[in-house]
Design a protein around this motif. Structure first.
Motif, PDB file in Angstrom:
ATOM      1  N   UNK A  51      41.265  33.441  36.826  1.00 40.76           N
ATOM      2  CA  UNK A  51      42.173  32.931  35.827  1.00 40.76           C
ATOM      3  C   UNK A  51      42.329  31.462  36.075  1.00 40.76           C
ATOM      4  N   UNK A  52      42.157  30.648  34.954  1.00 35.87           N
ATOM      5  CA  UNK A  52      42.065  29.080  35.029  1.00 35.87           C
ATOM      6  C   UNK A  52      43.505  28.724  34.774  1.00 35.87           C
ATOM      7  N   UNK A  53      44.018  28.023  35.420  1.00 33.50           N
ATOM      8  CA  UNK A  53      45.256  27.362  35.545  1.00 33.50           C
ATOM      9  C   UNK A  53      45.084  25.955  34.834  1.00 33.50           C
ATOM     10  N   UNK A  54      44.329  25.192  35.134  1.00 35.66           N
ATOM     11  CA  UNK A  54      44.198  23.813  34.789  1.00 35.66           C
ATOM     12  C   UNK A  54      42.657  23.341  34.671  1.00 35.66           C
ATOM     13  N   UNK A  55      42.562  22.570  33.775  1.00 34.51           N
ATOM     14  CA  UNK A  55      41.182  21.742  33.428  1.00 34.51           C
ATOM     15  C   UNK A  55      41.196  20.592  33.995  1.00 34.51           C
ATOM     16  N   UNK A  56      40.716  20.080  35.141  1.00 37.57           N
ATOM     17  CA  UNK A  56      40.865  18.847  35.831  1.00 37.57           C
ATOM     18  C   UNK A  56      40.003  17.694  35.117  1.00 37.57           C
ATOM     19  N   UNK A  57      38.664  18.129  34.857  1.00 38.83           N
ATOM     20  CA  UNK A  57      37.770  17.202  34.370  1.00 38.83           C
ATOM     21  C   UNK A  57      36.262  17.398  34.404  1.00 38.83           C
ATOM     22  N   UNK A  58      35.629  16.446  34.105  1.00 30.51           N
ATOM     23  CA  UNK A  58      34.189  16.717  34.241  1.00 30.51           C
ATOM     24  C   UNK A  58      33.163  15.589  34.716  1.00 30.51           C
ATOM     25  N   UNK A  59      31.980  15.650  35.143  1.00 30.55           N
ATOM     26  CA  UNK A  59      31.238  14.563  35.374  1.00 30.55           C
ATOM     27  C   UNK A  59      29.675  14.994  35.012  1.00 30.55           C
ATOM     28  N   UNK A  60      28.873  14.010  34.667  1.00 29.74           N
ATOM     29  CA  UNK A  60      27.806  14.539  34.879  1.00 29.74           C
ATOM     30  C   UNK A  60      26.811  14.453  36.064  1.00 29.74           C
ATOM     31  N   UNK A  61      25.936  14.871  36.245  1.00 29.46           N
ATOM     32  CA  UNK A  61      24.964  14.914  37.531  1.00 29.46           C
ATOM     33  C   UNK A  61      24.414  13.680  37.499  1.00 29.46           C
ATOM     34  N   UNK A  62      23.896  13.203  38.808  1.00 30.09           N
ATOM     35  CA  UNK A  62      23.042  11.983  39.159  1.00 30.09           C
ATOM     36  C   UNK A  62      21.872  12.135  38.408  1.00 30.09           C
ATOM     37  N   UNK A  63      21.134  13.311  38.215  1.00 29.40           N
ATOM     38  CA  UNK A  63      19.921  13.333  37.336  1.00 29.40           C
ATOM     39  C   UNK A  63      20.037  13.726  36.029  1.00 29.40           C
ATOM     40  N   UNK A  64      21.414  13.797  35.503  1.00 27.26           N
ATOM     41  CA  UNK A  64      21.665  13.807  34.108  1.00 27.26           C
ATOM     42  C   UNK A  64      21.105  15.133  33.425  1.00 27.26           C
ATOM     43  N   UNK A  65      20.902  16.126  34.278  1.00 28.86           N
ATOM     44  CA  UNK A  65      20.638  17.557  33.805  1.00 28.86           C
ATOM     45  C   UNK A  65      21.468  18.562  33.466  1.00 28.86           C
ATOM     46  N   UNK A  66      22.562  18.213  34.258  1.00 24.57           N
ATOM     47  CA  UNK A  66      23.849  19.203  34.157  1.00 24.57           C
ATOM     48  C   UNK A  66      25.209  18.473  34.236  1.00 24.57           C
ATOM     49  N   UNK A  67      26.117  19.182  33.921  1.00 24.21           N
ATOM     50  CA  UNK A  67      27.666  18.727  33.866  1.00 24.21           C
ATOM     51  C   UNK A  67      28.418  19.581  34.647  1.00 24.21           C
ATOM     52  N   UNK A  68      29.286  18.894  35.560  1.00 26.12           N
ATOM     53  CA  UNK A  68      30.150  19.749  36.401  1.00 26.12           C
ATOM     54  C   UNK A  68      31.589  19.689  35.727  1.00 26.12           C
ATOM     55  N   UNK A  69      32.109  20.872  35.469  1.00 30.49           N
ATOM     56  CA  UNK A  69      33.580  20.901  34.910  1.00 30.49           C
ATOM     57  C   UNK A  69      34.149  21.591  36.027  1.00 30.49           C
ATOM     58  N   UNK A  70      35.501  20.614  36.301  1.00 29.88           N
ATOM     59  CA  UNK A  70      36.374  21.086  37.339  1.00 29.88           C
ATOM     60  C   UNK A  70      37.643  21.594  36.950  1.00 29.88           C
ATOM     61  N   UNK A  71      38.135  22.772  37.586  1.00 30.36           N
ATOM     62  CA  UNK A  71      39.159  23.537  37.281  1.00 30.36           C
ATOM     63  C   UNK A  71      40.127  23.831  38.418  1.00 30.36           C
TER      64      UNK A  71
END
Length: 78
Positions: free
Chosen positions: A8-28
């Motif tokens: 169960x997600x309580x908070x969405x912290x943010x996001x960043x793109x990977x160094x190779x620009x192939x994926x994004x990381x969503x932090x919760x």
């Protein structure tokens, strides 16, 4: 989907793109404050966004807020 355990997600912290620009990381954070991340490629990210928008149908007030937020983002000159 019910057989798969979830977090169960309580908070969405943010996001960043990977160094190779192939994926994004969503932090919760979960409801206990424990951090976790989702790492998604472009296609999966788009699918997840549309699934979240579709899921907002379950919460009419959230759906209206989402609609207004999207409309504001798409307004020319903003």
């Amino acid at each position: 989907m019910d057989a798969v355990p979830g977090i169960t997600v309580g908070e969405c912290v943010g996001w960043k793109i990977s160094s190779d620009k192939q994926t994004v990381q969503l932090a919760f954070r979960d409801t206990k404050g424990n951090p976790f991340n989702l790492v998604l490629g472009e296609g999966t990210l788009k699918d997840a966004i549309f699934a979240l928008l579709d899921a907002s149908e379950a919460f009419p007030k959230a759906k209206l807020a989402m609609r207004d937020a999207l409309a504001a983002m798409l307004e020319p000159g903003v």
